[in-house]
Design a protein around this motif. Structure first.
Motif, PDB file in Angstrom:
ATOM      1  N   UNK A  56      -4.695  -8.607 -10.064  1.00  0.00           N
ATOM      2  CA  UNK A  56      -5.805  -8.488 -11.007  1.00  0.00           C
ATOM      3  C   UNK A  56      -7.142  -8.388 -10.292  1.00  0.00           C
ATOM      4  N   UNK A  57      -7.163  -8.769  -9.036  1.00  0.00           N
ATOM      5  CA  UNK A  57      -8.395  -8.703  -8.250  1.00  0.00           C
ATOM      6  C   UNK A  57      -8.453  -7.502  -7.339  1.00  0.00           C
ATOM      7  N   UNK A  58      -7.591  -6.524  -7.590  1.00  0.00           N
ATOM      8  CA  UNK A  58      -7.555  -5.334  -6.754  1.00  0.00           C
ATOM      9  C   UNK A  58      -6.558  -5.473  -5.622  1.00  0.00           C
ATOM     10  N   UNK A  59      -6.565  -4.514  -4.733  1.00  0.00           N
ATOM     11  CA  UNK A  59      -5.630  -4.515  -3.609  1.00  0.00           C
ATOM     12  C   UNK A  59      -6.089  -3.543  -2.537  1.00  0.00           C
ATOM     13  N   UNK A  60      -5.482  -3.663  -1.375  1.00  0.00           N
ATOM     14  CA  UNK A  60      -5.750  -2.761  -0.259  1.00  0.00           C
ATOM     15  C   UNK A  60      -4.425  -2.320   0.344  1.00  0.00           C
ATOM     16  N   UNK A  61      -4.431  -1.155   0.969  1.00  0.00           N
ATOM     17  CA  UNK A  61      -3.237  -0.657   1.658  1.00  0.00           C
ATOM     18  C   UNK A  61      -3.664   0.206   2.835  1.00  0.00           C
ATOM     19  N   UNK A  74      -7.453   3.599   5.123  1.00  0.00           N
ATOM     20  CA  UNK A  74      -7.410   2.329   4.402  1.00  0.00           C
ATOM     21  C   UNK A  74      -7.952   2.582   2.996  1.00  0.00           C
ATOM     22  N   UNK A  75      -7.202   2.161   1.995  1.00  0.00           N
ATOM     23  CA  UNK A  75      -7.602   2.327   0.598  1.00  0.00           C
ATOM     24  C   UNK A  75      -7.795   0.943  -0.008  1.00  0.00           C
TER      25      UNK A  75
END
Length: 276
Positions: A56-61, A74-75
């Motif tokens: 719910x707080x976003x994410x990175x990959x 990096x996204x």
């Protein structure tokens, strides 16, 4: 009908970062120091992958890029610009950040354009009037509650789709063809046709559209996820034959990559012995 800006819904802020590695500097490190860089990178991206409050707080990959542009993409998705700035700071301040060379970055926010609702509202009330604003507000609330719209504004990590393609784009503003000079009902027709083409790839390609007008040099970013990278070629080819793209689309550089898990940083940085 005059030139009216479409209403939009916004969700998470997005930052796409493209980096090259300073391989000479990395490989000059003692093996234990290079391993420490990889371990810190693994811990950092394991934490960033969850966002501040889970999904719910976003994410990175992180993605290994194939072809030109850099080594890694990096996204990051976050609810606020401030949180995105903190993610950016943490990447730069990490031990990995010391060995990164920024090649490109792109700031935007997830967006759902309400072309049809705007065109309909303009038929029912004078644009800018209280009645017009009421109709638009009701449309925004209805659209914002729809599951498929929420999935576009707050996209989750696509299950099983490890391939990514990202590119920025804008709409043409030439002397002969100018997207922004078209009546809103015509833009609505063109975008509806464009959207229908995209829907034929449902289940094969997951699309995230982000708006960047006022935030970056281009006007939109397109992030595509797929299980089969050939789907990127197919969907972009199909959609370029739509009138909205054939006449009005302008495209920036494409970046194509393969997602890897945080725990794979040792292999990515070459710090783990072969077979280890």
């Amino acid at each position: 009908m005059g030139q009216i800006a479409p209403a939009t819904l916004e969700g998470w802020y997005a930052l796409h970062q493209v980096f090259s590695a300073d391989w000479a500097k990395l490989r000059a490190l003692p093996a234990e120091d290079r391993a420490a860089v990889a371990e810190e990178a693994a811990a950092l991206f394991a934490e960033l992958a969850k966002g501040a409050e889970g999904q719910d707080g976003g994410w990175s990959a992180a993605f290994k890029l194939v072809g030109g542009g850099g080594d890694w993409l990096f996204v990051h998705f976050r609810p606020t610009l401030d949180e995105l700035a903190e993610v950016q700071r943490r990447v730069y301040d990490s031990e990995l950040g010391v060995h990164l060379v920024r090649e490109y970055d792109y700031l935007s926010v997830t967006e759902a354009g309400l072309y049809h609702a705007t065109a309909q509202a303009a038929q029912e009330a004078k644009p800018g009037s209280d009645e017009y604003k009421r109709i638009i507000q009701e449309a925004m609330e209805a659209e914002g509650a729809a599951a498929h719209v929420k999935s576009r504004l707050y996209p989750q990590v696509p299950e099983g789709m490890k391939y990514v393609s990202f590119y920025p784009m804008s709409k043409r503003r030439g002397e002969t063809l100018n997207w922004y000079a078209l009546p809103v009902d015509e833009r609505s027709r063109l975008m509806r046709e464009h959207g229908m083409t995209g829907r034929t790839f449902s289940g094969r390609v997951f699309q995230v559209i982000t708006g960047s007008i006022g935030l970056d040099d281009w006007e939109w970013g397109v992030t595509l996820f797929a299980r089969d990278p050939l789907e990127f070629k197919r969907i972009v080819t199909e959609m370029r034959f739509d009138e909205a793209s054939a006449l009005y689309g302008e495209f920036g550089q494409f970046f194509t990559g393969i997602r890897f898990a945080p725990g794979e940083w040792p292999e990515v940085l070459g710090s783990r012995p072969r077979g280890g």
